[in-house]
Design a protein around this motif. Structure first.
Motif, PDB file in Angstrom:
ATOM      1  N   THR A   1       0.868  -1.163  -0.063  1.00 35.97           N
ATOM      2  CA  THR A   1      -0.039  -0.172  -0.096  1.00 35.97           C
ATOM      3  C   THR A   1       0.776   1.293  -0.074  1.00 35.97           C
ATOM      4  N   HIS A   2       0.579   2.034  -0.973  1.00 37.64           N
ATOM      5  CA  HIS A   2       1.463   3.270  -0.910  1.00 37.64           C
ATOM      6  C   HIS A   2       0.575   4.437  -0.202  1.00 37.64           C
ATOM      7  N   GLY A   3       1.190   5.061   0.937  1.00 37.55           N
ATOM      8  CA  GLY A   3       0.317   5.896   1.874  1.00 37.55           C
ATOM      9  C   GLY A   3       0.820   7.224   1.848  1.00 37.55           C
ATOM     10  N   GLY A   4       1.793   7.687   0.963  1.00 42.50           N
ATOM     11  CA  GLY A   4       2.539   8.993   0.994  1.00 42.50           C
ATOM     12  C   GLY A   4       1.794   9.859   0.029  1.00 42.50           C
ATOM     13  N   ASN A   5       2.375  11.049  -0.318  1.00 38.97           N
ATOM     14  CA  ASN A   5       1.913  12.038  -1.329  1.00 38.97           C
ATOM     15  C   ASN A   5       2.702  12.025  -2.314  1.00 38.97           C
ATOM     16  N   VAL A   6       1.806  11.965  -3.458  1.00 39.83           N
ATOM     17  CA  VAL A   6       2.483  12.136  -5.086  1.00 39.83           C
ATOM     18  C   VAL A   6       2.169  13.375  -5.586  1.00 39.83           C
ATOM     19  N   ILE A   7       3.013  14.220  -6.074  1.00 36.43           N
ATOM     20  CA  ILE A   7       2.770  15.186  -6.851  1.00 36.43           C
ATOM     21  C   ILE A   7       3.215  14.783  -8.334  1.00 36.43           C
ATOM     22  N   ASP A   8       2.646  14.972  -9.310  1.00 36.33           N
ATOM     23  CA  ASP A   8       2.975  14.803 -10.776  1.00 36.33           C
ATOM     24  C   ASP A   8       3.477  16.129 -11.351  1.00 36.33           C
ATOM     25  N   GLU A   9       4.709  15.935 -11.812  1.00 37.72           N
ATOM     26  CA  GLU A   9       5.510  17.207 -12.330  1.00 37.72           C
ATOM     27  C   GLU A   9       5.105  17.587 -13.698  1.00 37.72           C
ATOM     28  N   LYS A  10       4.841  16.803 -14.430  1.00 38.69           N
ATOM     29  CA  LYS A  10       4.560  16.971 -16.044  1.00 38.69           C
ATOM     30  C   LYS A  10       3.350  15.817 -16.391  1.00 38.69           C
ATOM     31  N   ASP A  11       3.162  15.925 -17.691  1.00 35.59           N
ATOM     32  CA  ASP A  11       2.261  14.908 -18.183  1.00 35.59           C
ATOM     33  C   ASP A  11       2.748  13.680 -18.710  1.00 35.59           C
ATOM     34  N   ILE A  12       2.115  12.541 -18.343  1.00 34.50           N
ATOM     35  CA  ILE A  12       2.643  11.264 -18.434  1.00 34.50           C
ATOM     36  C   ILE A  12       1.844  10.453 -19.708  1.00 34.50           C
ATOM     37  N   VAL A  13       2.907  10.105 -20.748  1.00 30.72           N
ATOM     38  CA  VAL A  13       2.493   9.227 -21.684  1.00 30.72           C
ATOM     39  C   VAL A  13       3.152   7.901 -21.630  1.00 30.72           C
ATOM     40  N   VAL A  14       2.101   6.812 -21.541  1.00 30.25           N
ATOM     41  CA  VAL A  14       2.489   5.514 -21.353  1.00 30.25           C
ATOM     42  C   VAL A  14       2.568   5.135 -22.711  1.00 30.25           C
ATOM     43  N   ASN A  15       1.571   5.291 -23.618  1.00 25.19           N
ATOM     44  CA  ASN A  15       1.754   4.775 -24.967  1.00 25.19           C
ATOM     45  C   ASN A  15       1.182   6.021 -26.003  1.00 25.19           C
ATOM     46  N   ASP A  16       1.978   6.496 -26.725  1.00 22.81           N
ATOM     47  CA  ASP A  16       1.401   7.742 -27.547  1.00 22.81           C
ATOM     48  C   ASP A  16       0.703   7.424 -28.765  1.00 22.81           C
ATOM     49  N   ASP A  17       0.500   6.039 -29.060  1.00 20.50           N
ATOM     50  CA  ASP A  17      -0.349   5.710 -30.171  1.00 20.50           C
ATOM     51  C   ASP A  17      -1.009   4.488 -29.872  1.00 20.50           C
TER      52      ASP A  17
ATOM     53  N   ASP B   1      -1.412  -0.883  -7.303  1.00 23.36           N
ATOM     54  CA  ASP B   1      -2.572  -1.847  -6.743  1.00 23.36           C
ATOM     55  C   ASP B   1      -3.257  -1.293  -5.342  1.00 23.36           C
ATOM     56  N   THR B   2      -2.678  -0.758  -4.435  1.00 19.22           N
ATOM     57  CA  THR B   2      -3.363  -0.217  -3.215  1.00 19.22           C
ATOM     58  C   THR B   2      -2.819   1.195  -3.058  1.00 19.22           C
ATOM     59  N   PHE B   3      -3.510   2.280  -2.760  1.00 20.01           N
ATOM     60  CA  PHE B   3      -2.858   3.570  -2.558  1.00 20.01           C
ATOM     61  C   PHE B   3      -3.983   4.269  -1.541  1.00 20.01           C
ATOM     62  N   ALA B   4      -3.093   4.854  -0.320  1.00 18.02           N
ATOM     63  CA  ALA B   4      -3.971   5.447   0.475  1.00 18.02           C
ATOM     64  C   ALA B   4      -3.502   6.687   1.115  1.00 18.02           C
ATOM     65  N   GLY B   5      -2.870   7.509   0.054  1.00 19.32           N
ATOM     66  CA  GLY B   5      -2.136   8.887   0.291  1.00 19.32           C
ATOM     67  C   GLY B   5      -2.989  10.009  -0.458  1.00 19.32           C
ATOM     68  N   SER B   6      -2.233  10.888  -1.114  1.00 22.16           N
ATOM     69  CA  SER B   6      -2.810  11.839  -1.662  1.00 22.16           C
ATOM     70  C   SER B   6      -1.947  12.040  -3.179  1.00 22.16           C
ATOM     71  N   PHE B   7      -2.850  12.007  -4.395  1.00 22.05           N
ATOM     72  CA  PHE B   7      -2.264  11.895  -5.653  1.00 22.05           C
ATOM     73  C   PHE B   7      -2.515  13.190  -6.122  1.00 22.05           C
ATOM     74  N   ASP B   8      -1.580  13.961  -6.284  1.00 23.51           N
ATOM     75  CA  ASP B   8      -2.111  15.316  -6.951  1.00 23.51           C
ATOM     76  C   ASP B   8      -1.319  15.471  -8.308  1.00 23.51           C
ATOM     77  N   GLY B   9      -2.346  15.495  -9.341  1.00 26.15           N
ATOM     78  CA  GLY B   9      -1.875  15.479 -10.667  1.00 26.15           C
ATOM     79  C   GLY B   9      -1.292  16.784 -11.083  1.00 26.15           C
ATOM     80  N   ASN B  10      -1.481  17.842 -10.155  1.00 24.16           N
ATOM     81  CA  ASN B  10      -0.869  18.953 -10.495  1.00 24.16           C
ATOM     82  C   ASN B  10      -1.163  19.815 -11.679  1.00 24.16           C
TER      83      ASN B  10
END
Length: 248
Positions: free
Chosen positions: A1-17, A30-39
């Motif tokens: 379980t991830h319980g920390g704070n995540v801040i996204d610093e840029k756009d994320i592209v996993v597949n561009d096409d 899998d399991t998240f219990a913190g703060s995910f800020d897409g910013n």
């Protein structure tokens, strides 16, 4: 379980096409219990095809979001765009764009736990083989969970959530529909014209200035922070009902 704070610093592209060969499959958090800020950024190109009965894994950005009794678990300021999940409809696999399951951190104590999805939007799709399209933002809200969804929207086939055994508190959130209406859950169904002319962006921006839209260029609201060329505005109106009386 991830319980920390995540801040996204840029756009994320996993597949561009998504039409390309050899796509990189997305393995959900899998399991998240913190703060995910897409910013104010987007995640795009998420892809997974689970159409074999042996592939019994739930699909989405996050499989399990763990609600907490004091400080809410939060996903905010994030858009998921140009992504695609495919699955069979009779294998027990479930899918959602943002979160498959929101669960209580401690069911045994009988107390409510809290999670929030704030300033988020979906421009991605799920295809259920044999059933059609179904792009719920959240698939299942568990017992003793209070999930707040605020200032968010989806423009793909589906709903804001699939099933609910807890509490779903929706504020200023929208889904694309052929007709305008406010449903019994407090979700605004709005037309494509209301997305395109700036009406939805205007309402979102008034709630949080992160939202914006250039109506002549952008089909949907985004995180530009500015409303441009909108056909919608707010006006002050004074009604003069009779001489000497005014009502604002």
């Amino acid at each position: 379980t991830h319980g920390g704070n995540v801040i996204d610093e840029k756009d994320i592209v996993v597949n561009d096409d998504l039409d390309a060969d050899n796509l990189i499959p997305w393995n959900p958090l899998d399991t998240f219990a913190g703060s995910f800020d897409g910013n104010g950024h987007t995640i795009s190109g998420l892809f997974q095809n689970v159409t074999e009965e042996t592939d019994a894994q739930n699909l989405g950005f996050i499989r399990v979001l763990v609600a907490k009794p004091e400080t809410p678990t939060v996903i905010k300021n994030l858009g998921i765009v140009d992504s695609y999940f495919e699955m069979m409809g009779n294998t027990g696999v479930r899918a959602a764009i943002f979160v498959v399951d929101v669960i209580d951190s401690d069911l045994e104590d009988g107390k409510d736990s809290y999670a929030k999805i704030l300033n988020c939007y979906n421009q991605s799709q799920i295809y259920v083989k044999g059933y059609g399209r179904d792009a719920n933002l959240v698939e299942r809200i568990g017992e003793h969970v209070v999930l707040t969804m605020e200032n968010s929207y989806s423009v793909e086939d589906g709903f804001l959530y699939g099933s609910n055994r807890g509490t779903f508190d929706v504020k200023n959130s929208y889904i694309l529909d052929s007709k305008e209406k406010l449903d019994s859950y407090g979700i605004m169904h709005v037309t494509s014209d209301q997305f395109r002319n700036g009406a939805v962006a205007f309402a979102l921006h008034e709630a949080d200035p992160i939202w914006g839209q250039n109506v002549q260029k952008d089909k949907y609201p985004n995180f530009s922070g500015a409303i441009k060329n909108s056909k919608v505005d707010r006006y002050s109106v004074t009604f003069h009902t009779f001489t000497g009386d005014t009502a604002d």
